[in-house]
Design an enzyme around this catalytic site. Structure first.
Site, PDB file in Angstrom:
ATOM      1  N   GLY A 256       0.796  -1.211   0.000  1.00 39.49           N
ATOM      2  CA  GLY A 256       0.000   0.000   0.000  1.00 39.49           C
ATOM      3  C   GLY A 256       0.830   1.264   0.000  1.00 39.49           C
ATOM      4  O   GLY A 256       2.021   1.246  -0.355  1.00 39.49           O
ATOM      5  N   ILE A 286      -6.835  -2.771   0.169  1.00 38.65           N
ATOM      6  CA  ILE A 286      -8.205  -3.267   0.068  1.00 38.65           C
ATOM      7  C   ILE A 286      -9.207  -2.123   0.143  1.00 38.65           C
ATOM      8  O   ILE A 286     -10.347  -2.248  -0.292  1.00 38.65           O
ATOM      9  CB  ILE A 286      -8.458  -4.308   1.180  1.00 38.65           C
ATOM     10  CG1 ILE A 286      -9.562  -5.284   0.763  1.00 38.65           C
ATOM     11  CG2 ILE A 286      -8.752  -3.641   2.502  1.00 38.65           C
ATOM     12  CD1 ILE A 286      -9.666  -6.491   1.657  1.00 38.65           C
ATOM     13  N   ASP A 287      -8.775  -0.968   0.687  1.00 42.41           N
ATOM     14  CA  ASP A 287      -9.668   0.186   0.847  1.00 42.41           C
ATOM     15  C   ASP A 287      -9.898   0.942  -0.450  1.00 42.41           C
ATOM     16  O   ASP A 287     -10.758   1.830  -0.506  1.00 42.41           O
ATOM     17  CB  ASP A 287      -9.107   1.162   1.883  1.00 42.41           C
ATOM     18  CG  ASP A 287      -9.103   0.579   3.282  1.00 42.41           C
ATOM     19  OD1 ASP A 287      -9.764  -0.462   3.493  1.00 42.41           O
ATOM     20  OD2 ASP A 287      -8.423   1.139   4.161  1.00 42.41           O
ATOM     21  N   ILE A 443     -12.537 -11.224   5.135  1.00 47.45           N
ATOM     22  CA  ILE A 443     -12.470 -10.669   3.775  1.00 47.45           C
ATOM     23  C   ILE A 443     -11.022 -10.563   3.313  1.00 47.45           C
ATOM     24  O   ILE A 443     -10.693 -10.873   2.162  1.00 47.45           O
ATOM     25  CB  ILE A 443     -13.154  -9.287   3.752  1.00 47.45           C
ATOM     26  CG1 ILE A 443     -14.657  -9.436   4.013  1.00 47.45           C
ATOM     27  CG2 ILE A 443     -12.901  -8.578   2.421  1.00 47.45           C
ATOM     28  CD1 ILE A 443     -15.391  -8.122   4.116  1.00 47.45           C
TER      29      ILE A 443
END
Length: 544
Positions: A256, A286-287, A443
């Site tokens: 990230g 993932i955001d 998730i």
């Protein structure tokens, strides 16, 4: 001059040419109650049953759809200027840079060969905007288009490549590792491919593993990362020394914004030492808060899995009187997962995201809306992103602490809302059935779905092509559907957030029926209450 298209449905007769007026780029035509024979200009029209061509307009099915050749009365040329993105390249600091023909061009090539040899030109670019206001400055930026080049700066037979994964887990990590290995081996013939274990600290404290097509063949079906991961452990000099000692030419970093910030420093140190080393990053979050690019890998899978949690909450609250289900999803500063999962489910009554402040009690507050849902439907499903409403949980002592990535730890807004709603209705003597679901780690740990598998493949291949072309200090991603090379320094300057002026947020509010908690009179460009742009003085965060 291109045709000016005018479309209108009416029960009235069509217009005369003399009554047509131009407005902008659309011809506006007032209708008149005149005979059809008064229309004496050639036109082209169609009805619901297909195309027809006539010299005169006819009236059929009380519907007119006209495409005229009436140009605007006033036109003004649009001047477009742009700047080229400063993507670093080995040729910027190495003067004796040899080039080699791409392996696709070799007659005895055993690697994959395309059906055609249309290589990407260095003149090809991808612009950062496809829609803009003609009256405003364009501020267009052109990024190098991703893809294979006819000439490369490395001899594939002598290349050594290293792959590392850092930060939290995300669906698709193993797919990226697999496709980097496959592309290096089959499209370029690279044999020496290494996996660095446990993130950045693995460069100098762990043994590396060899990667080959056999070893990575089925890992895309697994969640997590076969290389392991960690936060922190970034020691610039130790990492570069390990790269030099092992003779690495290409470094592929998957992570990230914190990880990419470290990769940018790594690329700069290699430039300072004048090393023939390229550093490429594949953005992972993932955001979906990576700026410039359309989306980050793993996001589609996250939305799909989050929708399952929402469906489970809806099933629970549907089976009990006054059922209230709270689902907390990922989203530290950006509410994309909560937004898209809620819109996908269609069973959500309220969605709270970090970009939109909300009130809990009082007129127009959350509790008032909860009461309305229970009164009208007898149930409610509330989705909240983990970064929403932090002003209500800021008194938690753990919030002031930082994690290994330098991020402020968040208070548990989901648990807070659970207790607040339950206690509020208990004081009023009303019994409610509360359900709380937090699927965060479920998730993160799943394997990527079909959409993300394809997307990870494109990202990995584009990164390999860029490294062999000589680019360094770049990240790869699609801009309006076209993959491009973007300087890492541009990726880490901001975080993308939900644009409250965008129609997607309006669609969400219309779907849930919730009060629009967003601020009134939203200024142009507003993307939430928090300052997402970090200044050089304030960006002292730790590196993943």
């Amino acid at each position: 001059m291109e045709n000016v298209h005018w479309i209108r449905q009416s029960k009235e007769a069509p217009p005369e040419r003399s009554s047509m007026a131009a407005f902008g780029s659309v011809a506006v035509v007032p209708f008149q109650h005149k005979k059809l024979s008064s229309v004496n200009y050639s036109c082209r029209y169609f009805y619901a049953n297909g195309w027809k061509k006539k010299k005169k307009l006819r009236f059929q099915r009380k519907r007119w759809i006209v495409s005229s050749t009436c140009p605007p009365e006033e036109t003004s040329p649009i001047s477009v200027s742009f700047t080229s993105a400063p993507v670093p390249h080995l040729s910027h600091f190495l003067t004796d840079l040899d080039t080699f023909p791409h392996p696709f061009l070799l007659q005895d090539a055993t690697s994959y060969r395309p059906l055609n040899l249309n290589f990407i030109s260095e003149q090809d670019g991808v612009i950062n905007k496809v829609v803009w206001n003609k009256q405003e400055p364009q501020n267009l930026v052109v990024y190098p288009r991703a893809g294979p080049r006819e000439r490369i700066v490395f001899d594939p037979k002598s290349v050594k490549a290293a792959i590392v994964t850092c930060g939290g887990l995300c669906p698709g990590l193993n797919t990226v590792i697999r496709e980097l290995t496959e592309c290096l081996r089959y499209q370029y013939g690279v044999v020496d491919i290494f996996g660095v274990l446990q993130g950045y600290r693995g460069f100098y404290s762990k043994e590396w593993i060899r990667l080959d097509p056999e070893r990575v063949d089925a890992i895309h079906k697994l969640g997590g990362t076969i290389l392991g991961s960690s936060r922190g452990g970034f020691d610039l000099n130790k990492i570069v020394d390990a790269i030099v000692q092992r003779g690495i030419h290409q470094v592929y970093v998957i992570g990230g914004d914190g990880t990419i910030r470290g990769a940018a420093q790594l690329s700069e140190e290699c430039r300072r030492r004048k090393l023939r080393v390229t550093v490429a990053s594949i953005p992972k979050t993932i955001d979906n808060d990576i700026p410039i690019i359309d989306k980050s890998f793993g996001f589609d899978t996250a939305v799909q899995e989050a929708s399952k949690a929402i469906d489970a909450a809806h099933t629970e609250v549907s089976c009990f009187p006054n059922g209230i289900g709270i689902v907390k999803l990922m989203g530290r500063n950006s509410g994309f997962i909560a937004l898209y999962a809620s819109l996908s489910s269609r069973e959500v009554d309220c969605c709270l995201i970090p970009e939109v402040p909300f009130v809990i009690h009082g007129r127009g507050g959350l509790m008032e809306y909860v009461a309305k849902c229970l009164s009208e439907r007898g149930k409610m499903v509330l989705v909240v992103a983990e970064g929403a409403g932090q002003e209500y949980v800021g008194n938690d002592p753990s919030v002031e602490q930082l994690d290994a990535s330098g991020n402020k730890k968040l208070g548990d807004i989901g648990h807070f809302l659970y207790e607040e709603i339950e206690s509020t209705w208990k004081k009023q003597g009303m019994e409610v059935s509360m359900k709380y679901i937090d699927p965060t780690y479920m998730i993160r740990a799943v394997a990527s779905n079909a959409s993300d598998n394809i997307y990870c493949t494109l990202l990995a291949h584009s990164a390999v092509h860029g490294a062999f072309a000589g680019y360094t200090g770049f990240t790869v991603g699609p801009i309006h559907g076209r993959h491009a090379y973007i300087p890492m320094t541009e990726i880490v300057t901001a975080q993308k957030q939900v644009d409250l002026r965008d129609r997607m947020w309006s669609r969400l509010v219309n779907s849930t029926g919730q009060p629009d908690f967003s601020p009134r009179n939203i200024p142009k460009g507003f993307q939430g209450p928090c300052n997402i742009y970090s200044s050089p003085q304030s960006s002292q965060e730790s590196i993943l």
